[in-house]
Design a protein around this motif. Structure first.
Motif, PDB file in Angstrom:
ATOM      1  N   GLY A 220       0.584  -0.978   0.054  1.00 37.66           N
ATOM      2  CA  GLY A 220       0.128   0.373   0.293  1.00 37.66           C
ATOM      3  C   GLY A 220       0.764   1.073   0.063  1.00 37.66           C
ATOM      4  N   LEU A 221       1.982   0.995   0.155  1.00 35.99           N
ATOM      5  CA  LEU A 221       2.436   1.745  -0.182  1.00 35.99           C
ATOM      6  C   LEU A 221       3.623   2.398  -1.037  1.00 35.99           C
TER       7      LEU A 221
ATOM      8  N   LEU B 151      14.232  -0.752  -4.739  1.00 34.53           N
ATOM      9  CA  LEU B 151      12.957  -0.891  -4.467  1.00 34.53           C
ATOM     10  C   LEU B 151      12.868  -0.586  -5.850  1.00 34.53           C
ATOM     11  N   ASP B 152      13.836   0.043  -6.872  1.00 34.62           N
ATOM     12  CA  ASP B 152      13.361  -0.043  -7.819  1.00 34.62           C
ATOM     13  C   ASP B 152      13.414  -0.902  -8.837  1.00 34.62           C
ATOM     14  N   LYS B 153      14.580  -1.894  -8.364  1.00 37.76           N
ATOM     15  CA  LYS B 153      15.028  -3.235  -8.981  1.00 37.76           C
ATOM     16  C   LYS B 153      13.970  -3.864  -8.995  1.00 37.76           C
ATOM     17  N   ALA B 154      12.733  -3.702  -7.735  1.00 37.45           N
ATOM     18  CA  ALA B 154      12.181  -3.770  -7.657  1.00 37.45           C
ATOM     19  C   ALA B 154      10.393  -3.617  -8.218  1.00 37.45           C
ATOM     20  N   GLY B 155      10.510  -2.557  -8.675  1.00 36.09           N
ATOM     21  CA  GLY B 155       9.648  -2.159 -10.053  1.00 36.09           C
ATOM     22  C   GLY B 155      10.262  -2.661 -10.870  1.00 36.09           C
TER      23      GLY B 155
ATOM     24  N   SER C 124       9.756   4.914   6.964  1.00 33.25           N
ATOM     25  CA  SER C 124       9.704   4.734   7.423  1.00 33.25           C
ATOM     26  C   SER C 124      10.920   3.472   7.451  1.00 33.25           C
ATOM     27  N   TYR C 125      11.410   2.949   6.876  1.00 32.78           N
ATOM     28  CA  TYR C 125      13.051   2.073   7.220  1.00 32.78           C
ATOM     29  C   TYR C 125      13.989   3.355   7.827  1.00 32.78           C
ATOM     30  N   ALA C 126      13.944   4.088   7.460  1.00 32.86           N
ATOM     31  CA  ALA C 126      14.872   5.264   8.361  1.00 32.86           C
ATOM     32  C   ALA C 126      15.026   5.506   9.752  1.00 32.86           C
TER      33      ALA C 126
END
Ligand SMILES: Cc1cc2nc3c(=O)[nH]c(=O)nc-3n(C[C@H](O)[C@H](O)[C@H](O)COP(=O)(O)OP(=O)(O)OC[C@H]3O[C@@H](n4cnc5c(N)ncnc54)[C@H](O)[C@@H]3O)c2cc1C
Lengths: 696, 276
Positions: free
Chosen positions: B230-231, B269-273, B239-241
């Protein structure tokens, strides 16, 4: 006769690779006792009291009250005590030795000793100048007034730790009124002179023997004099041999390192974009005692204009005392600091002028016949243009530089130009060292080289034997060179300052020539040669002007890097180098010196991080003080160009320190090219690169 | 006087351990450094030492059901070359120490040492590793995040030892591993990162990631992982920061560690996308 450069087996290779060689800690000496050092835990304090536990019989405390001669270590500047006096001036300063048979008991005693301190305010900054030098070339003052463009730059360099193969270690024996000191060392006669002073006995009552030495890099130039004196004092007091072998952590924390520096430039540029005049100031952090720092400062200052001819130069420098571990000799001796700074500065000036850096630097490059920084002369041919062309061709420098500068892909290429003066600065050889070598032809027609220079992995025994054998035209196997023993060999000077081949090798070549003329089979013949300064060398110690060195070796490096955008880590992809060292006496040995030196220089500029907190070194072991592993070695391509120096043996000049000098600036310039930011300090760590990229 | 025991069998080891509180010595590559003494003197052990590295019963990698079982005394080198080793664990092990050390260092030792910079740990966290702890008659199994309590602190009674590590044989569609040390090999991590993602019908089905060397123990948040769908990337990073609170030390700075963690997460996250 075959070409002298053709490689032969190194004398020490078999023993070192098979593991049969005996390093100092392997030596078993009848009746030897162990010693361990009690050290200051304070950066600066007055010792008010020392409380001892009960000392069992057979165990001894050795401190300054046991020093029969002078409680000062003889090192050019005699300010370091053999054992601390009232005031301790750095964390780790040796206060006393505990000596005895059982190491566990020694440790117990050490742990039981309570030193009471009255703290004094320590100094860690560039505040207390203890040595100041300056020199002038031309008269540049007017250029800073008449409206020329002024460009400034300020550069910082960090510590570097030697991480020689085996930690410092030394054994002292006192027998029949004579002191013998055996150890891992570069300069047997330095230790001899120091021990004579500390024991206050006759010159012929002190004997120094070099043990196998696995590596030194300058770290075993002056430091062994300190521990040499300590074991000499201890063995004399106790009457039994005493061995003092450091652990690695103790070694890192309490022995000398490369001086951190702060270097400031101010250049006046004329309307044709030429540097008319330059002002340079060097600050060196000497740590708690001066030792060799003044000489290191001189070498740094003399390199102030790098490989460039600047007509008007005003150079000054200070050694600042701080309450940290004393700094000292390290391969390059002030030059690595200055060459990093000047190479960055010249590039930064070009950049600010909007000029192509290659074009700008080439215009200022020194030529044969021109005046050196100190107003001496470059007498011999300078083949830098050829070397630069060669290295650019090998690395495809121009194309890549253009490509990387245009693109934002974090790749970069950089090129450093540098020189290194061979031998001692100024008239050091003539005035202080006064080298003597002997060759003794034995009855069996072998020839023994009698010299005090040491093998420490750099190949001295092999190359010096080759020189003698070559001139004598006998097989090299018939020339013998043993680890020096001051009772058997004359003082041919220390094994430092890129002097061994050029100066000592030169003396050996001359002696060999004489021997060849007098050669009679089956007879013993002794030949002696003494150093004579070349007639053309003129040097003024007071004003630091004239010919600082009899000859210069030159180098160019190109480094190609890639910086990781996410982690800011530097990946060194390739390294190239072209060198003028006169003539290689043994090609493989020289390649070894070059590749090792370059890697050490590149690591100095990137990954070797050492700093202090409240006066204490923070990276105290080889886990935290990082030196490159095999995985960190980029492919290195090397070309050695002959440019024989008439007074060197076979035309050879110095090569020991040179290769380290160019590593840091080449890689720092490549990083700049990759990230588009000015690198103002080394090591250029990922943390620093991040800072540069973030502080837009 | 400190005594040393070299048990012939695992059974014998447990019995010895039951009788006496002892220091467990696996490959010794952490222990011998920690207990180092002046050269020539014995290491500084204050208790008897039980040598367990050669116990054959604790050297294995076995697959059964959806799980991989690794015996505690399996060396890093054996893990590196074993065909059942999950790819992301292999990546981490390849960057650990040097070949010589890897031949003697064990996985059990890396866990038992509980260093914030232990490089197998972030991977074991995202593979939902469970630690099988054995003592005479007291076998139990705990998730790794409950086993590791802090730097050098583990949830282990004095008469117990790690017997086995059980990991979930999850096959991620995409994995990401990073180790940042001071040099290319044989370096202690300034930061390490392990991440894995699986998709179902173009949506993230499993999102896991863990950071090493940036807090007293590995940073992994199941709560955050469960909510990523959802984020947006910025929200995830924010959140991780909040969870990543590194320190300054002799190897790096807090600022650098934090920033690079965020950069790596960004890349991940880029790679995930891209995979979607
Ligand atoms: C040069 C060098 C490089 C290194 N590089 C890395 C690296 O890159 N990454 C990294 O993570 N580590 C590294 N290490 C650390 C070390 O090698 C690893 O942590 C290794 O996995 C430890 O395993 P070991 O078998 O040697 O453990 P040991 O040293 O034998 O034990 C470590 C600890 O675990 C405990 N222990 C051992 N076995 C058990 C058991 N079965 N049950 C309960 N407790 C147990 C011990 O009592 C001890 O406290 C390096 C070490 C060295 C010397």
């Amino acid at each position: 006769m075959s070409d002298i450069s053709r490689s032969i087996n190194k004398q020490d290779t078999n023993a070192k690779t098979s593991g049969s060689i005996e390093y100092i800690s392997d030596m078993k000496i009848e009746g030897a006792l162990h010693a361990r050092t009690l050290r200051s835990t304070m950066a600066r304090a007055r010792i008010t009291n020392i409380e001892f536990p009960e000392i069992p019989t057979g165990y001894y405390i050795v401190d300054r009250s046991d020093v029969p001669g002078m409680n000062r270590v003889k090192i050019i500047f005699d300010d370091m005590p053999v054992f601390a006096e009232e005031e301790v001036r750095h964390i780790g300063e040796p206060i006393l030795l505990v000596v005895g048979e059982d190491r566990a008991v020694i440790k117990e005693i050490i742990d039981g000793i309570k030193v009471e301190y009255e703290p004094l305010v320590p100094e860690f900054g560039y505040v207390n100048s203890v040595i100041h030098y300056d020199y002038e070339k031309g008269d540049g003052e007017k250029y800073f007034k008449d409206g020329s463009r002024i460009i400034t730059g300020e550069y910082k360099t960090g510590y570097q730790e030697h991480i020689y193969l085996e930690p410092q270690g030394i054994i002292g024996i006192f027998e029949d009124g004579k002191s013998t000191v055996i150890g891992s060392m570069q300069c047997p006669y330095y230790i001899k002179n120091a021990v004579v002073q500390a024991l206050g006995i006759e010159n012929d009552k002190v004997r120094i023997q070099q043990a196998a030495t696995g590596g030194a890099f300058g770290g075993k130039e002056e430091f062994p004099s300190l521990i040499g004196c300590q074991v000499a004092v201890a063995s004399m007091k106790i009457g039994r041999p005493v061995r003092l072998i450091y652990d690695r952590v103790e070694d890192i924390e309490s022995t000398t390192k490369r001086h951190p520096s702060l270097i400031k430039f101010k250049a006046a540029v004329d309307e044709d974009n030429n540097i008319r005049a330059m002002k340079v100031h060097v600050s060196l952090d000497s740590g708690a005692y001066i030792g060799l720092s003044g000489v290191v400062l001189q070498r740094a200052m003399i390199a102030a204009s790098g490989v460039y001819t600047i007509d008007n130069l005003s150079v000054s420098g200070d050694v600042f005392e701080t309450n940290t571990v004393p700094n000292g000799a390290f391969r390059g001796f002030g030059a690595p600091q200055m060459f990093f700074a000047i190479e960055m500065f010249i590039n930064h000036v070009a950049q600010e002028l909007g000029e192509d850096n290659l074009e700008f630097r080439s215009r200022h490059l020194a030529k044969q016949g021109e005046a050196t920084s100190t107003g001496g002369h470059f007498r011999d041919p300078i083949i830098m243009n050829k070397m630069i062309d060669k290295v650019m061709e090998m690395s495809d420098y121009k194309t890549k530089r253009k490509q990387y500068s245009a693109k934002d892909d974090f790749r970069g290429i950089g090129m450093s130009w540098y020189l290194h003066g061979c031998g001692f600065t100024g008239s050091g050889e003539q005035k202080h060292i006064k080298a003597v070598v002997r060759l003794r032809k034995e009855k069996d027609n072998t020839v023994t080289v009698l010299a005090a220079n040491t093998e420490m992995g750099q190949g001295a025994f092999t190359t010096l034997r080759k020189i003698a054998a070559g001139v004598l035209e006998i097989p090299v196997e018939r020339v013998i060179y043993n680890n020096p023993d001051t009772d058997l060999v004359p003082d041919s000077g220390p094994t430092v300052a890129s002097r061994t081949i050029m100066i000592v090798g030169g003396l050996i070549a001359r002696a060999a020539l004489k021997l060849k003329e007098q050669w009679v089979d089956g007879e013993e013949i002794l030949i002696e040669e003494r150093y004579k300064q070349p007639d053309y060398v003129e040097w003024d110690d007071e004003t630091l002007t004239g010919d600082a060195y009899p000859a210069y070796s030159w180098g160019v490096n190109v480094a190609e890097v890639e910086v990781d955008k996410a982690t800011y880590e530097v990946n060194i992809r390739n390294l190239w180098g072209v060198y003028d060292i006169g003539k290689a006496i043994d090609e493989r040995i020289i390649i070894g010196q070059i590749e090792g030196g370059l890697l050490q220089g590149v690591a100095y500029g990137t990954i070797e991080v050492m700093d202090t907190k409240d006066g204490r070194i923070r990276q105290r072991n080889v886990t935290d003080y990082i030196i490159p592993t095999a995985c960190d070695c980029a492919p290195v391509e090397t070309v050695i160009m002959d440019n024989p120096f008439p007074l060197g043996p076979y035309g050879a000049k110095g090569a020991g320190e040179l290769p380290l000098v160019g590593g840091a600036p080449a890689v720092a310039l490549a990083i700049e090219n990759a990230i588009g930011k000015k690198v103002m300090k080394i090591p250029a760590t990922p943390e620093y690169i991040m800072e540069l990229l973030e502080n837009d | 006087m400190v005594k040393s025991f070299i048990p012939g069998t695992y059974e014998e080891a447990l019995e010895l351990l039951d009788k006496n509180e002892m220091i467990l010595m696996a490959g010794g590559t952490d222990l011998m450094v920690k207990k180092r003494n002046w050269a020539g003197l014995s290491p500084l052990f204050d208790k008897d030492v039980l040598f367990i590295s050669e116990l054959r019963e604790l050297k294995y990698i076995r697959k059964s059901g959806g799980f991989i079982h690794i015996g505690a005394m399996t060396t890093l080198e054996d893990i590196l070359v074993h065909r059942e080793t999950p790819e992301i664990l292999r990546k981490a092990v390849l960057l650990m120490a040097s070949p010589g050390i890897r031949h003697i260092a064990t996985l059990g030792g890396n866990i038992g040492n509980a260093s914030p910079a232990g490089d197998s740990l972030p991977v074991l966290y995202i593979l939902d590793a469970k630690i099988v702890i054995d003592g005479k008659g007291t076998e139990r199994m705990v998730p790794i995040e409950e086993f590791i309590l802090g730097p050098g602190k583990v949830y282990l009674e004095s008469r117990e030892m790690i017997k086995e590590i059980v990991i979930n044989d999850v096959r991620f569609d995409m994995i990401h591993y990073e180790k940042i040390g001071g040099r290319k090999s044989d370096a202690i991590s300034k930061i390490s990162f392990a991440g894995g993602i699986s998709y179902k019908k173009g949506r993230i089905d499993e999102f896991r990631c863990a950071f090493g060397a940036v807090a007293p123990t590995v940073v992994r948040s199941r709560k955050l992982e469960a909510s990523v769908n959802g984020l947006g990337a910025e929200e995830i990073k924010k959140s991780y920061a909040e969870l990543i609170r590194p320190i300054d030390d002799q190897r790096s700075t807090a600022v650098y560690r934090k920033k690079v963690c965020m950069n790596i997460l960004d890349e991940f996250l880029d790679k995930a996308g891209e995979y979607k």
